[in-house]
Scaffold this active site. Structure first.
Site, PDB file in Angstrom:
ATOM      1  N   ARG A   1      10.766  -7.419   4.382  1.00 24.51           N
ATOM      2  CA  ARG A   1      10.869  -6.023   4.470  1.00 24.51           C
ATOM      3  C   ARG A   1      11.485  -5.699   5.718  1.00 24.51           C
ATOM      4  NH1 ARG A   1       5.748  -2.289   4.764  1.00 24.51           N
ATOM      5  NH2 ARG A   1       5.823  -2.716   6.889  1.00 24.51           N
TER       6      ARG A   1
ATOM      7  N   LYS B   1       0.767  -1.285  -0.061  1.00 19.25           N
ATOM      8  CA  LYS B   1      -0.089   0.059  -0.123  1.00 19.25           C
ATOM      9  C   LYS B   1       0.705   1.387  -0.073  1.00 19.25           C
ATOM     10  CE  LYS B   1      -2.015   0.390   3.676  1.00 19.25           C
ATOM     11  NZ  LYS B   1      -1.124   1.330   4.569  1.00 19.25           N
TER      12      LYS B   1
ATOM     13  N   ARG C   1      -8.299   3.971   9.995  1.00 17.83           N
ATOM     14  CA  ARG C   1      -7.676   2.674  10.607  1.00 17.83           C
ATOM     15  C   ARG C   1      -8.980   1.961  11.084  1.00 17.83           C
ATOM     16  NH1 ARG C   1      -2.039   2.358   9.204  1.00 17.83           N
ATOM     17  NH2 ARG C   1      -1.322   0.653  10.336  1.00 17.83           N
TER      18      ARG C   1
ATOM     19  N   ARG D   1      12.757  -2.104  10.500  1.00 22.37           N
ATOM     20  CA  ARG D   1      11.788  -1.326  11.130  1.00 22.37           C
ATOM     21  C   ARG D   1      11.544  -1.976  12.401  1.00 22.37           C
ATOM     22  NH1 ARG D   1       6.408   0.382   7.647  1.00 22.37           N
ATOM     23  NH2 ARG D   1       5.476  -0.275   9.692  1.00 22.37           N
TER      24      ARG D   1
ATOM     25  N   ARG E   1      -0.078  -7.065  14.128  1.00 26.64           N
ATOM     26  CA  ARG E   1      -0.309  -6.061  13.256  1.00 26.64           C
ATOM     27  C   ARG E   1      -1.454  -6.508  12.196  1.00 26.64           C
ATOM     28  NH1 ARG E   1       4.605  -4.138  10.642  1.00 26.64           N
ATOM     29  NH2 ARG E   1       3.338  -2.394   9.626  1.00 26.64           N
TER      30      ARG E   1
HETATM   31  P1  AMP Z   1       1.810   1.918   9.043  1.00 31.24           P
HETATM   32  O1  AMP Z   1       3.028   2.342   8.541  1.00 31.24           O
HETATM   33  O2  AMP Z   1       0.438   2.581   8.350  1.00 31.24           O
HETATM   34  O3  AMP Z   1       1.710   0.471   9.075  1.00 31.24           O
HETATM   35  O4  AMP Z   1       1.720   2.178  10.746  1.00 31.24           O
HETATM   36  C1  AMP Z   1       2.687   2.038  11.713  1.00 31.24           C
HETATM   37  C2  AMP Z   1       1.955   2.068  13.073  1.00 31.24           C
HETATM   38  O5  AMP Z   1       1.611   3.682  13.206  1.00 31.24           O
HETATM   39  C3  AMP Z   1       0.751   1.084  13.412  1.00 31.24           C
HETATM   40  O6  AMP Z   1       1.080  -0.129  13.637  1.00 31.24           O
HETATM   41  C4  AMP Z   1       0.302   1.943  14.339  1.00 31.24           C
HETATM   42  O7  AMP Z   1       0.725   1.613  15.341  1.00 31.24           O
HETATM   43  C5  AMP Z   1       0.430   3.391  14.026  1.00 31.24           C
HETATM   44  N1  AMP Z   1      -0.468   4.217  13.082  1.00 31.24           N
HETATM   45  C6  AMP Z   1      -0.599   4.536  11.750  1.00 31.24           C
HETATM   46  N2  AMP Z   1      -1.657   4.995  11.575  1.00 31.24           N
HETATM   47  C7  AMP Z   1      -2.278   4.836  12.608  1.00 31.24           C
HETATM   48  C8  AMP Z   1      -4.163   5.410  12.504  1.00 31.24           C
HETATM   49  N3  AMP Z   1      -4.593   5.867  11.675  1.00 31.24           N
HETATM   50  N4  AMP Z   1      -4.585   5.037  13.922  1.00 31.24           N
HETATM   51  C9  AMP Z   1      -3.816   4.619  14.787  1.00 31.24           C
HETATM   52  N5  AMP Z   1      -2.300   4.129  14.755  1.00 31.24           N
HETATM   53  C10 AMP Z   1      -2.039   4.380  13.522  1.00 31.24           C
END
Ligand code: AMP
Length: 188
Positions: free
Chosen positions: A129, A14, A90, A135, A146
């Site tokens: 990744r 994504k 989310r 990360r 996740r």
């Molecule tokens: P991502 O890179 O989008 O997978 O985000 C990494 C982490 O950031 C997620 O596992 C959450 O802990 C936090 N996070 C990102 N976007 C959100 C959101 N819209 N609401 C809550 N937590 C978020």
């Protein structure tokens, strides 16, 4: 003006696709994950709070996210050019907030694109990744958490947007360029 919401499990590609499409459309790619990782790096107040959730694979409480989105969507580039939202909303509460916010600031979105990849492929992709990007939330336990959080909290959003008739599902288990091509055909 193009405004898109990207859905897709961790590892679905994504973020990569959102970045490519944003560049080709000349619009900002707004990734809440990227914004939060920058805050963690800078050790801001938000970053320090966010890290505890991110390291466990949990979502941050909505209260920590909503002001951040309001501020970002109000910036000139987003107002003038449009956006691709990646990682927000989310959960259904965030989606409802977004709808209210957009009404308030006179914006709307065109499409919600769900990039779909089968679950077993996601774990393999994320572990791969992890070796490349290092990360801290890409360890196997956190990856699995996740994915569960995505299923429980984010998958219900597909119904939310399906009802509005603006959801498009894209098979993400293909070559990167093929997926990009499909996405461009939906937008142009
Ligand atoms: P991502 O890179 O989008 O997978 O985000 C990494 C982490 O950031 C997620 O596992 C959450 O802990 C936090 N996070 C990102 N976007 C959100 C959101 N819209 N609401 C809550 N937590 C978020």
């Amino acid at each position: 003006m193009t405004r898109l919401i990207f859905l897709g499990a961790p590892g679905a590609g994504k973020g990569t696709q959102a970045q490519i499409l944003a560049e080709s459309c000349g619009i900002p790619h707004i990734s809440t994950g990227d914004i939060l990782r920058a805050q963690v790096k800078e050790q801001t107040e938000l970053g320090i709070k966010a890290k505890a959730y991110m390291d466990k694979g949990e979502l941050l409480p909505d209260s920590l996210i909503l002001d951040m989105i309001r501020a970002r969507l109000s910036q000139a580039d987003a107002v003038n050019a449009g956006w691709i939202l990646d990682g927000f909303p989310r959960n259904v509460a965030q989606a409802e907030f977004l709808d209210r916010l957009l009404t308030e600031i006179g914006q709307s979105y065109d499409l919600v694109i769900d990039i779909h990849v089968p679950q077993d492929r996601l774990v393999a992709r994320l572990l791969n990744r992890a070796t490349i990007q290092n990360r801290p939330d890409d360890t196997e336990d956190v990856i699995r958490r996740r994915l569960v959080v995505y299923d429980e909290q984010t998958v219900p959003l597909t119904d939310y947007y399906q009802h509005k008739g603006i959801l498009r599902s894209v098979d993400g288990d293909r070559e990167l360029a093929e997926v990009t091509h499909h996405l461009e055909s939906l937008v142009n």
